[in-house]
Design a protein around this motif. Structure first.
Motif, mmCIF file in Angstrom:
data_model
loop_
_atom_site.group_PDB
_atom_site.id
_atom_site.type_symbol
_atom_site.label_atom_id
_atom_site.label_comp_id
_atom_site.label_asym_id
_atom_site.label_seq_id
_atom_site.Cartn_x
_atom_site.Cartn_y
_atom_site.Cartn_z
ATOM 1 N N UNK A 275 49.154 38.411 46.920
ATOM 2 C CA UNK A 275 47.879 38.031 46.903
ATOM 3 C C UNK A 275 47.068 38.878 47.831
ATOM 4 N N UNK A 276 47.519 39.010 49.089
ATOM 5 C CA UNK A 276 46.922 39.552 50.092
ATOM 6 C C UNK A 276 46.981 41.436 49.612
ATOM 7 N N UNK A 277 47.974 41.770 49.224
ATOM 8 C CA UNK A 277 48.059 43.241 48.802
ATOM 9 C C UNK A 277 46.957 43.363 47.854
ATOM 10 N N UNK A 278 46.951 42.756 46.608
ATOM 11 C CA UNK A 278 46.104 42.837 45.610
ATOM 12 C C UNK A 278 44.509 42.635 46.252
ATOM 13 N N UNK A 279 44.407 41.829 47.104
ATOM 14 C CA UNK A 279 42.935 41.444 47.597
ATOM 15 C C UNK A 279 42.722 42.805 48.343
ATOM 16 N N UNK A 324 45.669 29.084 50.772
ATOM 17 C CA UNK A 324 44.595 28.287 51.696
ATOM 18 C C UNK A 324 43.643 27.734 50.886
ATOM 19 N N UNK A 325 43.112 26.551 51.299
ATOM 20 C CA UNK A 325 41.725 25.834 50.872
ATOM 21 C C UNK A 325 40.668 26.989 50.701
ATOM 22 N N UNK A 326 40.577 27.849 51.606
ATOM 23 C CA UNK A 326 39.335 28.887 51.672
ATOM 24 C C UNK A 326 39.617 29.996 50.978
ATOM 25 N N UNK A 327 40.722 30.204 50.143
ATOM 26 C CA UNK A 327 40.761 31.249 49.318
ATOM 27 C C UNK A 327 40.849 31.018 47.814
ATOM 28 N N UNK A 328 40.145 31.504 46.922
ATOM 29 C CA UNK A 328 39.812 31.512 45.543
ATOM 30 C C UNK A 328 41.168 31.602 44.931
ATOM 31 N N UNK A 329 41.613 31.015 43.685
ATOM 32 C CA UNK A 329 42.541 31.258 42.909
ATOM 33 C C UNK A 329 42.216 32.239 41.801
ATOM 34 N N UNK A 330 42.812 33.193 41.625
ATOM 35 C CA UNK A 330 42.533 34.587 40.769
ATOM 36 C C UNK A 330 43.757 34.780 40.217
ATOM 37 N N UNK A 331 44.059 34.280 38.991
ATOM 38 C CA UNK A 331 45.427 34.843 38.567
ATOM 39 C C UNK A 331 45.832 36.282 38.631
ATOM 40 N N UNK A 332 44.883 37.331 38.532
ATOM 41 C CA UNK A 332 45.160 38.515 38.749
ATOM 42 C C UNK A 332 45.538 38.881 40.242
ATOM 43 N N UNK A 333 45.094 38.194 41.142
ATOM 44 C CA UNK A 333 45.521 38.334 42.642
ATOM 45 C C UNK A 333 47.078 38.046 42.780
ATOM 46 N N UNK A 334 47.673 37.254 41.999
ATOM 47 C CA UNK A 334 48.932 36.894 42.055
ATOM 48 C C UNK A 334 50.033 37.623 41.088
ATOM 49 N N UNK A 335 49.608 38.701 40.392
ATOM 50 C CA UNK A 335 50.301 39.704 39.643
ATOM 51 C C UNK A 335 50.985 40.853 40.487
#
Length: 358
Positions: A275-279, A324-335
């Motif tokens: 997630x962090x790397x994709x962000x 974390x609560x303050x981070x949005x869920x985006x399926x693309x970010x966990x690819x």
């Protein structure tokens, strides 16, 4: 080299205190015969319970190659940049040598939960055996201006109680609660990992779980959301920005003139490493400066048999989104860009992608 590595530690190089066998093999490929790194390498961990030098010494021992503290980034490392808080009296929560860590980061007046408990013994009342036998006379008032959450503490009930006391009294624990004082004093939090992997067969509670408890207690009491002045540790942009700075500093130190174009983030956790790397990749791509590629290994938290549903209509709930609560869920970010068995395979893959022959 025109690329660098960002390595997670737990679940990638070690499980608890046990080295993952592939790690030593991988790192033999990353150094020359003198033990110098052939490419810039930074270890980006969400751990925060020790000083950088201690973590560097542990890694040197585990991997069989010399690691310097400048190659290690703890979850709290970006706090060096928060100079506006360094002169203030701050409450620090976590475990390990907290005062040493805080002072190393630049904080001049850190106070631990244990110190606060000694100054205000009536506040910690859950454990009947630790309650004071005699009532203490009230001490002179002192004020805390900021709360810094370094990592999960040992006695959660004590830390949860005292942090809530500080937030609901505007930094004067022992005073009556004043719920109209909102927003509360600043909270800086490091490491949002809900879970992490050690020697046990299943993941263990991380600092993110402690934060979930704190957020929900605060909301239950006040009806309002706990606010963070800053969140750091993976997957925050702040952490990857700082890691990139360390990578470029290494290249400069070695007089490597070719600009670093690609960062390869090797990790075991979809919700932090990938997630962090994709962000950060999205951030870098918009600046057209470089790229950040995520490489997921299967030796830690990630289980290839329980993947996150990619269709957002497929019951995506808190039980699935461990971020974390303050981070949005985006399926693309966990690819992840790549999935490999272990860290040795990750190094081989990157060398192949970069046509890099040591």
């Amino acid at each position: 080299p025109s690329f660098g590595f960002l390595f997670d530690i737990d679940g990638v190089l070690v499980r608890g205190k046990t080295p993952i066998p592939a790690a030593r093999t991988a790192f033999r490929k990353l150094v020359n015969s003198q033990g110098q790194f052939l490419v810039p390498v930074v270890f980006v961990t969400n751990a925060g319970n020790c000083l950088r030098q201690k973590k560097a010494d542990q890694l040197s021992h585990l991997l069989g190659v010399p690691i310097s503290q400048d190659q290690v980034m703890m979850s709290h490392s970006p706090l060096r940049m928060f100079k506006r808080y360094h002169e203030k009296c701050v409450l620090v929560s976590g475990q390990g040598p907290l005062l040493d860590i805080a002072q190393d980061l630049g904080f001049c007046q850190p106070i631990t939960i244990d110190t606060l408990r000694e100054k205000r013994p009536l506040l910690d009342a859950v454990d009947h055996d630790r309650r004071p036998n005699v009532l203490h006379s009230p001490e002179q008032l002192f004020s805390l201006s900021t709360v810094v959450l370094f990592g999960e503490p040992v006695r959660w009930e004590t830390s949860l109680q005292l942090i809530i006391d500080v937030l609901l009294t505007s930094g004067y624990p022992g005073n009556p609660y004043e719920q109209e004082n909102y927003p509360h004093i600043p909270v800086l939090a490091c490491n949002m990992d809900l879970m992490w992997v050690a020697e046990a067969q299943s993941p263990r509670f991380g600092h993110g779980t402690f934060m979930v408890c704190l957020e929900n207690i605060y909301k239950k009491i006040t009806g309002r959301e706990l606010k963070y002045e800053a969140l750091m540790g993976k997957p925050s942009r702040l952490t990857y920005q700082y890691a990139e700075h360390l990578i470029r500093a290494q290249a400069l130190q070695r007089s490597w003139e070719q600009p670093i174009q690609t960062l390869y983030a090797v990790g075991d956790n979809l919700m932090t490493d990938v997630y962090g790397a994709n962000l950060w990749e999205n951030e870098l791509a918009s600046a057209a400066a470089a790229h950040c590629r995520s490489v997921l290994v299967c030796t830690g938290v990630y289980n290839p048999h329980t993947e996150v549903p990619l269709d957002t209509r497929d019951s995506i709930t808190e039980t699935v989104f461990h971020g974390h609560r303050d981070f949005r869920f985006d399926p693309g970010l966990v690819e992840p860009d790549h999935i490999v068995p272990d860290v040795d395979a990750a190094v081989d893959l990157v060398f192949q992608l970069e046509n890099f022959a040591p």
